[in-house]
Motif scaffolding. Structure first.
Motif, mmCIF file in Angstrom:
data_model
loop_
_atom_site.group_PDB
_atom_site.id
_atom_site.type_symbol
_atom_site.label_atom_id
_atom_site.label_comp_id
_atom_site.label_asym_id
_atom_site.label_seq_id
_atom_site.Cartn_x
_atom_site.Cartn_y
_atom_site.Cartn_z
ATOM 1 N N ILE A 135 0.814 -1.218 0.000
ATOM 2 C CA ILE A 135 0.000 0.000 0.000
ATOM 3 C C ILE A 135 0.846 1.266 0.000
ATOM 4 O O ILE A 135 0.313 2.356 -0.219
ATOM 5 N N ALA A 136 2.139 1.149 0.253
ATOM 6 C CA ALA A 136 2.964 2.352 0.326
ATOM 7 C C ALA A 136 4.421 2.034 0.077
ATOM 8 O O ALA A 136 4.936 1.007 0.528
ATOM 9 N N LEU A 137 5.086 2.923 -0.635
ATOM 10 C CA LEU A 137 6.533 2.962 -0.690
ATOM 11 C C LEU A 137 6.916 4.164 0.163
ATOM 12 O O LEU A 137 6.569 5.297 -0.175
ATOM 13 N N LEU A 138 7.589 3.933 1.266
ATOM 14 C CA LEU A 138 7.952 5.017 2.176
ATOM 15 C C LEU A 138 9.407 5.416 1.966
ATOM 16 O O LEU A 138 10.325 4.630 2.200
ATOM 17 N N CYS A 139 9.599 6.650 1.505
ATOM 18 C CA CYS A 139 10.921 7.243 1.400
ATOM 19 C C CYS A 139 11.219 7.900 2.747
ATOM 20 O O CYS A 139 10.432 8.726 3.216
ATOM 21 N N ILE A 140 12.331 7.550 3.362
ATOM 22 C CA ILE A 140 12.651 8.027 4.711
ATOM 23 C C ILE A 140 14.100 8.482 4.751
ATOM 24 O O ILE A 140 14.988 7.791 4.248
#
Length: 231
Positions: free
Chosen positions: A172-177
């Motif tokens: 549901i998400a690609l999280l760039c951190i």
């Protein structure tokens, strides 16, 4: 028991200064710090205590490149679907997959259908619960001085295949951190005049859809917070 005034202000500051970041400054995120963020995510509320979230770290540069290609493919298709706003959309920066220190994929676990408590009539509560986990991580990251960007421009079937997810699991998400040079003064899409935040009073009803909240209750919002923190 209520927090102290300083503690309350810190909570509200994290909420109001959280941004969906697209510009990252490379660097690294220490493993113990990343663990803190994931622990914050894992302490999110979940309907029926189902804990549907799963997190996959993308350590392979090849895999990151493949995921970026999928996002770029969907970016073009989304632009075409927007019709007259296609060119304006293509000028927006919508992700930071290549620049962010960390890239994590958030997915809904397989076997979610066995969780009936709270989902019998609202099966989408698994998604709502996972979104709460992402928000927990997001707020914790802001308090730690790290940016987070939630990228949803991708074909979930293709991403699931790339990560060898079991049948039923759903990304549901690609999280760039990671570190950023600065946080946006206001949401980037508002800054770019793509959209603006709705007035809160237009979204609050009482007893029936469209019926405004009585003035006495409506006046209890955080109107005393500095305007610079809203956005």
């Amino acid at each position: 028991m209520a927090f102290s005034a300083a503690e309350r202000e810190a909570v509200y500051r994290a909420i109001f200064e959280r941004r969906d970041m697209r510009h990252f400054a490379g660097g690294t995120v220490a493993p113990e710090l990343m663990r803190r963020l994931l622990t914050a995510a894992h302490h999110a509320p979940s309907v029926g205590f189902m804990q549907p979230w799963r997190f996959v770290r993308v350590a392979s540069s090849t895999l990151r490149t493949q995921l970026h290609a999928l996002v770029e493919q969907e970016r073009v298709l989304t632009a075409q679907a927007l019709g007259e706003r296609e060119e304006a959309f293509m000028r927006l920066k919508v992700e930071g997959l290549r620049e962010a220190a960390e890239l994590w994929v958030v997915a809904l676990a397989d076997g979610r259908e066995k969780h009936v408590f709270g989902r019998r009539t609202l099966p989408q509560m698994d998604l709502a619960s996972a979104a709460c986990a992402i928000q927990n991580l997001w707020l914790a990251a802001r308090a730690e001085g790290l940016g987070v960007g939630w990228v949803s421009l991708f074909d979930p079937v293709a991403v699931a295949s790339l990560l060898h997810m079991p049948p039923g699991a759903e990304p549901i998400a690609l999280l760039c951190i990671g570190p950023v040079q600065a946080f946006y003064d206001e949401p980037m899409l508002q800054q770019e005049r793509w959209a603006k935040r709705c007035a809160l009073d237009d979204l609050i009803f009482e007893d029936a859809w469209g019926q405004p909240l009585r003035a006495a209750e409506a006046s209890g919002c955080h109107d005393d917070l500095p305007l610079g923190t809203l956005g």
